[in-house]
Enzyme design. Structure first.
Site, PDB file in Angstrom:
ATOM      1  N   MET A  11      53.058  54.871  30.717  1.00 18.61           N
ATOM      2  CA  MET A  11      52.973  53.535  31.313  1.00 18.61           C
ATOM      3  C   MET A  11      54.312  52.805  31.166  1.00 18.61           C
ATOM      4  O   MET A  11      55.147  53.196  30.349  1.00 18.61           O
ATOM      5  CB  MET A  11      51.864  52.739  30.629  1.00 18.61           C
ATOM      6  CG  MET A  11      50.517  53.379  30.914  1.00 18.61           C
ATOM      7  SD  MET A  11      49.180  52.555  30.101  1.00 18.61           S
ATOM      8  CE  MET A  11      48.992  51.161  31.183  1.00 18.61           C
ATOM      9  N   ALA A  13      56.909  52.698  33.032  1.00 23.19           N
ATOM     10  CA  ALA A  13      58.133  53.444  33.343  1.00 23.19           C
ATOM     11  C   ALA A  13      58.693  53.049  34.709  1.00 23.19           C
ATOM     12  O   ALA A  13      59.742  53.535  35.106  1.00 23.19           O
ATOM     13  CB  ALA A  13      57.852  54.938  33.299  1.00 23.19           C
ATOM     14  N   GLU A  84      48.504  55.454  41.022  1.00 22.78           N
ATOM     15  CA  GLU A  84      47.418  55.659  40.040  1.00 22.78           C
ATOM     16  C   GLU A  84      46.653  56.954  40.341  1.00 22.78           C
ATOM     17  O   GLU A  84      45.426  57.010  40.260  1.00 22.78           O
ATOM     18  CB  GLU A  84      46.441  54.464  40.040  1.00 22.78           C
ATOM     19  CG  GLU A  84      47.082  53.111  39.838  1.00 22.78           C
ATOM     20  CD  GLU A  84      47.392  52.763  38.392  1.00 22.78           C
ATOM     21  OE1 GLU A  84      47.403  53.674  37.543  1.00 22.78           O
ATOM     22  OE2 GLU A  84      47.647  51.580  38.132  1.00 22.78           O
TER      23      GLU A  84
END
Ligand code: ZN
Length: 189
Positions: A11, A13, A84
């Site tokens: 997460m 990034a 996602e």
């Protein structure tokens, strides 16, 4: 030949920022794109990155057949972006490879590789096996080393390793390097 791309990281990034930038570059060159976001709530229709960019995205839940959906737009789509992607099912990853191989549309996916227990998401497993190109986007641990895990913390700031795989509250995750995942320093409140 169309290709399947998989961009993965922990997460924080900047995955979504990069997705939006690529999409923007395509639009500027008059290349038609479709943007999706995998969602478990089926509410989100807007991708927002932490740096403030945003873009309308079509929400896809686990029940949608992505191939059938895309087939209607096959003549006018060159790139498909999916954010996602870790929440998709194995069946949906197979639908994606059919989109690439049969409809000849490039699919660019972004998602987390592992959960807070270091376990691969099902979608990640199949994307690692089936993608043409895999890229890693690096986030940093507090110590400056590359983050390889998303540690989940409880309300006292302690790392937990029990619980359901998915919890959508982004505030309970901390990207950590391998050393600090196993030697976690409790977050003082
Ligand atoms: Zn570290």
């Amino acid at each position: 030949m169309a290709k399947l791309y998989y961009f993965t990281s922990t997460m924080n990034a900047g995955k979504t920022t990069q997705l939006l930038q690529f999409n923007y570059n395509c639009i500027k060159k008059n290349i038609n794109t479709l943007t999706f976001i995998s969602t478990l709530k089926n509410k989100k229709n807007c991708i927002r990155s932490r740096v403030g960019l945003k873009n309308l995205a079509i929400p896809i839940n686990n029940k949608i057949n992505i191939y059938k959906y895309i087939e209607k737009y096959k003549h006018m789509t060159k790139y498909i972006f999916i954010d996602e992607v870790q929440f998709l099912t194995k069946k949906q990853i197979y639908e994606i490879i059919t989109i690439v191989d049969k409809l000849k549309i490039n699919v660019i996916t972004y998602g987390l590789k592992t959960d807070f227990k270091l376990k691969l998401f099902t979608a990640s497993k199949y994307l690692i096996s089936l993608s043409d190109k895999i890229f890693e986007i690096e986030a940093l641990c507090k110590c400056g080393k590359k983050a390889i895990a998303n540690a989940r913390i409880n309300k006292f700031g302690k790392k937990i390793t029990q619980g359901k795989q998915i919890n959508l509250n982004k505030k309970i995750y901390i990207p950590t390097c391998r050393y600090h995942y196993f030697n976690f320093i409790d977050k003082k409140k």
